[in-house]
Write an enzyme that holds these catalytic residues in place. Structure first.
Site, PDB file in Angstrom:
ATOM      1  N   ARG A 156       0.851  -1.205   0.000  1.00 34.06           N
ATOM      2  CA  ARG A 156       0.000   0.000   0.000  1.00 34.06           C
ATOM      3  C   ARG A 156       0.885   1.253   0.000  1.00 34.06           C
ATOM      4  O   ARG A 156       0.565   2.253  -0.624  1.00 34.06           O
ATOM      5  CB  ARG A 156      -0.935  -0.002   1.200  1.00 34.06           C
ATOM      6  CG  ARG A 156      -2.274  -0.661   0.933  1.00 34.06           C
ATOM      7  CD  ARG A 156      -2.166  -2.034   0.299  1.00 34.06           C
ATOM      8  NE  ARG A 156      -3.439  -2.675   0.127  1.00 34.06           N
ATOM      9  CZ  ARG A 156      -4.014  -3.449   1.057  1.00 34.06           C
ATOM     10  NH1 ARG A 156      -3.390  -3.717   2.188  1.00 34.06           N
ATOM     11  NH2 ARG A 156      -5.185  -3.982   0.813  1.00 34.06           N
ATOM     12  N   ASP A 165      -0.258  -6.059  -3.928  1.00 37.43           N
ATOM     13  CA  ASP A 165      -1.678  -5.785  -3.678  1.00 37.43           C
ATOM     14  C   ASP A 165      -2.223  -4.949  -4.832  1.00 37.43           C
ATOM     15  O   ASP A 165      -1.495  -4.624  -5.772  1.00 37.43           O
ATOM     16  CB  ASP A 165      -1.878  -5.087  -2.315  1.00 37.43           C
ATOM     17  CG  ASP A 165      -3.160  -5.563  -1.643  1.00 37.43           C
ATOM     18  OD1 ASP A 165      -4.223  -5.423  -2.270  1.00 37.43           O
ATOM     19  OD2 ASP A 165      -3.100  -6.095  -0.520  1.00 37.43           O
ATOM     20  N   HIS A 223      -6.976  -9.146  -4.698  1.00 35.89           N
ATOM     21  CA  HIS A 223      -5.941  -8.138  -4.382  1.00 35.89           C
ATOM     22  C   HIS A 223      -4.848  -8.132  -5.456  1.00 35.89           C
ATOM     23  O   HIS A 223      -3.662  -8.076  -5.144  1.00 35.89           O
ATOM     24  CB  HIS A 223      -5.328  -8.410  -3.000  1.00 35.89           C
ATOM     25  CG  HIS A 223      -6.235  -8.020  -1.866  1.00 35.89           C
ATOM     26  ND1 HIS A 223      -6.430  -6.731  -1.480  1.00 35.89           N
ATOM     27  CD2 HIS A 223      -7.017  -8.779  -1.052  1.00 35.89           C
ATOM     28  CE1 HIS A 223      -7.287  -6.687  -0.455  1.00 35.89           C
ATOM     29  NE2 HIS A 223      -7.663  -7.920  -0.186  1.00 35.89           N
ATOM     30  N   ASP A 244      -7.261 -13.960   0.617  1.00 38.35           N
ATOM     31  CA  ASP A 244      -8.347 -13.239   1.294  1.00 38.35           C
ATOM     32  C   ASP A 244      -9.124 -12.358   0.324  1.00 38.35           C
ATOM     33  O   ASP A 244      -8.645 -12.013  -0.755  1.00 38.35           O
ATOM     34  CB  ASP A 244      -7.774 -12.365   2.431  1.00 38.35           C
ATOM     35  CG  ASP A 244      -6.786 -11.335   1.913  1.00 38.35           C
ATOM     36  OD1 ASP A 244      -5.990 -11.692   1.023  1.00 38.35           O
ATOM     37  OD2 ASP A 244      -6.799 -10.179   2.374  1.00 38.35           O
ATOM     38  N   GLU A 245     -10.315 -11.983   0.746  1.00 37.07           N
ATOM     39  CA  GLU A 245     -11.119 -10.948   0.109  1.00 37.07           C
ATOM     40  C   GLU A 245     -11.093 -11.017  -1.424  1.00 37.07           C
ATOM     41  O   GLU A 245     -10.665 -10.071  -2.082  1.00 37.07           O
ATOM     42  CB  GLU A 245     -10.634  -9.574   0.592  1.00 37.07           C
ATOM     43  CG  GLU A 245     -10.784  -9.414   2.098  1.00 37.07           C
ATOM     44  CD  GLU A 245     -10.267  -8.093   2.636  1.00 37.07           C
ATOM     45  OE1 GLU A 245     -10.888  -7.553   3.553  1.00 37.07           O
ATOM     46  OE2 GLU A 245      -9.215  -7.599   2.150  1.00 37.07           O
ATOM     47  N   TRP A 266      -7.507 -14.203  10.726  1.00 36.11           N
ATOM     48  CA  TRP A 266      -7.489 -12.745  10.912  1.00 36.11           C
ATOM     49  C   TRP A 266      -8.848 -12.140  11.211  1.00 36.11           C
ATOM     50  O   TRP A 266      -8.949 -11.131  11.897  1.00 36.11           O
ATOM     51  CB  TRP A 266      -6.874 -12.054   9.681  1.00 36.11           C
ATOM     52  CG  TRP A 266      -7.725 -12.031   8.447  1.00 36.11           C
ATOM     53  CD1 TRP A 266      -7.863 -13.034   7.527  1.00 36.11           C
ATOM     54  CD2 TRP A 266      -8.562 -10.971   7.984  1.00 36.11           C
ATOM     55  NE1 TRP A 266      -8.720 -12.666   6.528  1.00 36.11           N
ATOM     56  CE2 TRP A 266      -9.176 -11.388   6.773  1.00 36.11           C
ATOM     57  CE3 TRP A 266      -8.864  -9.688   8.465  1.00 36.11           C
ATOM     58  CZ2 TRP A 266     -10.064 -10.597   6.052  1.00 36.11           C
ATOM     59  CZ3 TRP A 266      -9.748  -8.881   7.729  1.00 36.11           C
ATOM     60  CH2 TRP A 266     -10.332  -9.339   6.543  1.00 36.11           C
ATOM     61  N   ASP A 318      -2.847  -1.363  12.668  1.00 40.15           N
ATOM     62  CA  ASP A 318      -3.271  -0.160  11.941  1.00 40.15           C
ATOM     63  C   ASP A 318      -4.518   0.449  12.590  1.00 40.15           C
ATOM     64  O   ASP A 318      -5.000   1.492  12.141  1.00 40.15           O
ATOM     65  CB  ASP A 318      -3.523  -0.455  10.457  1.00 40.15           C
ATOM     66  CG  ASP A 318      -4.534  -1.565  10.207  1.00 40.15           C
ATOM     67  OD1 ASP A 318      -4.708  -2.429  11.103  1.00 40.15           O
ATOM     68  OD2 ASP A 318      -5.147  -1.586   9.127  1.00 40.15           O
ATOM     69  N   TRP A 372      -0.938  -3.000   8.360  1.00 40.52           N
ATOM     70  CA  TRP A 372      -1.408  -2.625   7.021  1.00 40.52           C
ATOM     71  C   TRP A 372      -1.175  -1.125   6.862  1.00 40.52           C
ATOM     72  O   TRP A 372      -1.346  -0.355   7.822  1.00 40.52           O
ATOM     73  CB  TRP A 372      -2.903  -2.954   6.880  1.00 40.52           C
ATOM     74  CG  TRP A 372      -3.193  -4.417   7.074  1.00 40.52           C
ATOM     75  CD1 TRP A 372      -3.704  -5.007   8.186  1.00 40.52           C
ATOM     76  CD2 TRP A 372      -2.960  -5.468   6.136  1.00 40.52           C
ATOM     77  NE1 TRP A 372      -3.816  -6.365   7.986  1.00 40.52           N
ATOM     78  CE2 TRP A 372      -3.368  -6.676   6.740  1.00 40.52           C
ATOM     79  CE3 TRP A 372      -2.456  -5.519   4.826  1.00 40.52           C
ATOM     80  CZ2 TRP A 372      -3.278  -7.917   6.100  1.00 40.52           C
ATOM     81  CZ3 TRP A 372      -2.375  -6.746   4.186  1.00 40.52           C
ATOM     82  CH2 TRP A 372      -2.779  -7.925   4.814  1.00 40.52           C
ATOM     83  N   THR A 373      -0.828  -0.716   5.629  1.00 36.22           N
ATOM     84  CA  THR A 373      -0.333   0.666   5.532  1.00 36.22           C
ATOM     85  C   THR A 373      -1.127   1.582   4.587  1.00 36.22           C
ATOM     86  O   THR A 373      -0.582   2.527   4.044  1.00 36.22           O
ATOM     87  CB  THR A 373       1.162   0.671   5.117  1.00 36.22           C
ATOM     88  OG1 THR A 373       1.272   0.032   3.842  1.00 36.22           O
ATOM     89  CG2 THR A 373       2.025  -0.035   6.139  1.00 36.22           C
ATOM     90  N   GLU A 374      -2.415   1.289   4.409  1.00 36.60           N
ATOM     91  CA  GLU A 374      -3.206   2.215   3.576  1.00 36.60           C
ATOM     92  C   GLU A 374      -3.059   3.652   4.085  1.00 36.60           C
ATOM     93  O   GLU A 374      -2.915   4.593   3.306  1.00 36.60           O
ATOM     94  CB  GLU A 374      -4.705   1.856   3.626  1.00 36.60           C
ATOM     95  CG  GLU A 374      -5.085   0.609   2.870  1.00 36.60           C
ATOM     96  CD  GLU A 374      -5.119  -0.616   3.777  1.00 36.60           C
ATOM     97  OE1 GLU A 374      -4.348  -0.647   4.764  1.00 36.60           O
ATOM     98  OE2 GLU A 374      -5.887  -1.544   3.490  1.00 36.60           O
TER      99      GLU A 374
HETATM  100  C1  ACM Z   1      -6.741  -8.971   5.656  1.00 35.14           C
HETATM  101  O1  ACM Z   1      -6.711  -8.153   6.595  1.00 35.14           O
HETATM  102  N1  ACM Z   1      -7.429  -8.705   4.562  1.00 35.14           N
HETATM  103  C2  ACM Z   1      -6.025 -10.229   5.731  1.00 35.14           C
END
Ligand code: ACM
Ligand code: ZN
Length: 548
Positions: A178, A207, A280, A342-343, A409, A436, A484-486
């Site tokens: 990110r 990502d 992602h 994920d996602e 997670w 985060d 996480w670094t958004e």
């Molecule tokens: C995640 O936080 N999407 C693994």
């Protein structure tokens, strides 16, 4: 009569209980080490390092030698103290490194400090390295400063320590996708991990918003995929959404990544790369649109959140990922490769003729089973190269791949389900491990964060096996803090979010549950904070002012 006769025994017993409580209180009160060792008995007296100090290696083990060299460099950096390493020495002021056959685990150690000699015993370099980190924390904090003041006496208290970690995976995940972070910052993070005995650096390298690893056979992944047009300013939920109009990006060459791996290895830390799939992956589609269900011009995403543009399940995608992973294996010697998982929204797969044909031909029930097929197939490839996959807990959906390790997670449920199926698990539930999240309720005075509220005491309170049966607990390999670094664009901000919460997690992962105590942790952390000052770490200071 009987009562009178037994009275002296009662007094002796009471005295014994009282003195052992006193002893316990003293050892608990005085040991400044984080994570807290399994057993730490302080004694009177000190050992003082000086120019006549010698490190004696009673073994030819390369790992133990590496640990001894770390100690030599650490002590010598403080100023005019020079230490010799020898295999046989009869001086009094020495540090002996020896192999101990009765220690069964590689990561265990004993550290005995007397006024004349320090003895470190372990089975391997890993245990010896942890002993050195403990010894380092027993030295005055000013030793962290290169060239410390002349009046700092390099002494350590006499102590007898036996120590072994509770979990074998004690991780830190840094999201460099990110936002790109410089190599020097990654090395500084490794230094911090080493100090607190964390042993896995999970690099989230790819990502939607950026691809950060050089892949020589796919140059567009970095020439295109590593750069986004602009980034969000403020929160993604702000209306209207605002952007900075500034190009952001960067990537690590294979040479730089090898340098990071080696730097970590020297500190007994394994670097596990994460290459996200099948979701992602918009940065892949920007570089190679033919990997999408519906090829068109995609851009490296300038938005945060879950994206519907994912890899198609056509044959070319698998070939593409196999080529990528083949280069990743060459850079990262880790036993584990994180493949994300994920996602991954199923919207495009449900409309894509190729994906629908795959579901039909393979007799799959739905897109969730198609994702399971995707992960299973990648697992076979990874296993055929002698490695094992780790995936986020969504890899359970549609059926878990046979050898996969689950990183839980969204909570602990995924981890518990995986443990029930006898899969290894790394617990990283967001409500305890997501660094985060806000760390104070006073949001006005905090830098913008993604959401959530995760103060230091909540992180520290985490016990990964509290909700689990003993049978399920056996599969818990460890824990991890995720950054996480958004909303984190600079090393200073990253440090503010990571520390001291990651230090609390280091103790969660290492120390025995019954030895843990939050107020004692804060006492030790207050001592450590001076160390962090010397190391120029921008840690959050709420704990220094809280009443807890
Ligand atoms: C995640 O936080 N999407 C693994
Ligand atoms: Zn498709």
């Amino acid at each position: 009569m009987r009562q009178i006769k037994s009275l002296p025994y009662c007094i002796i017993l009471l005295l014994f209980i009282f003195s052992s409580c006193q002893e316990n209180r003293k050892t608990r009160a005085d040991c400044p080490v984080i994570p807290k060792p399994l057993s730490c008995k302080l004694q009177s007296g000190t050992f003082t390092f000086g120019n006549s100090t010698v490190i004696e290696l009673k073994t030819g083990d390369d790992g133990i030698k590496k640990a001894a060299e770390f100690l030599k460099c650490f002590v010598e950096q403080t100023g005019d103290c020079s230490i010799k390493i020898d295999s046989d020495d009869d001086t009094r002021n020495k540090i002996v490194f020896a192999v101990c056959d009765t220690i069964s685990r590689d990561d265990a150690y004993t550290l005995k400090i007397t006024p004349r000699e320090i003895t470190i015993t372990s089975k391997s370099g890993e245990g010896a390295f942890y002993a050195v980190q403990t010894l380092r924390q027993l030295l005055p904090v000013a030793c962290e400063k290169k060239i410390c003041d002349e009046n700092v006496v390099l002494d350590v208290p006499c102590v007898s320590i036996y120590d072994v970690p509770r979990f074998s995976h004690r991780g830190f995940m840094l999201d460099v996708a990110r936002h790109y972070f410089p190599v020097d910052f990654i090395k500084k993070s490794i230094d911090m991990m080493a100090l607190y005995k964390l042993n896995v650096l999970h690099l989230h390298l790819t990502d939607d918003q950026g691809w950060r690893v050089e892949i020589k056979s796919k140059p567009r992944l970095t020439s295109v995929g590593a750069w986004r047009r602009q980034s969000i300013v403020g929160h993604k939920n702000d209306e209207p959404r605002k952007y900075d109009g500034k190009r952001h990006g960067g990537y690590y060459t294979q040479e730089e990544l090898r340098e990071i791996v080696e730097y970590a290895q020297d500190r007994f830390i394994e670097v596990i790369p994460e290459i996200e799939m099948p979701g992602h992956t918009q940065s892949i589609l920007a570089a190679y649109p033919q990997m999408a269900c519906f090829p068109k011009d995609y851009e490296v995403s300038c938005d945060w959140g879950v994206h519907k543009n994912v890899l198609c399940t056509r044959e070319e995608s698998f070939k593409f990922l196999e080529d990528v992973l083949s280069e990743v294996f060459e850079i990262f010697p880790s036993k584990y490769i994180h493949i994300g998982g994920d996602e991954c929204p199923k919207e495009q797969w449900s409309k894509c003729p190729v994906c629908q044909q795959n579901i039909k031909e393979m007799g799959l029930k739905d897109e969730y089973e198609l994702q399971s097929y995707f992960i299973n197939r990648m697992e076979k490839f990874v296993n055929s190269h002698g490695r094992q996959i780790i995936g986020w807990d969504e890899i359970l959906e549609g059926g878990i791949a046979p050898n996969a390790i689950v990183m839980s997670w969204r909570g602990e449920e995924g981890g518990i389900k995986a443990a029930e199926m006898k899969h290894s698990v790394i617990m990283t539930p967001r409500d305890f491990c997501y660094l985060d999240y806000y760390q104070s309720e006073d949001r006005e005075n905090e830098p913008l964060a993604i959401y959530g509220y995760l103060p230091l005491d909540s992180v520290y309170s985490y016990n990964p096996t509290e909700e689990l049966t003993p049978e399920q607990s056996q599969y818990i390999r460890g824990i991890q803090g995720n950054l996480w670094t958004e909303y984190i664009a600079t090393p200073e901000h990253a440090e503010y979010m990571a520390y001291p919460r990651l230090i609390a997690l280091a103790e969660v992962g290492w120390s025995s549950q019954k030895e843990r105590d939050y107020s004692d942790f804060i006492r030790r952390l207050s001592i450590q904070s001076k160390r962090l000052d010397f190391l120029q770490v921008n840690y959050a200071k709420h704990f220094l002012f809280s009443k807890k």
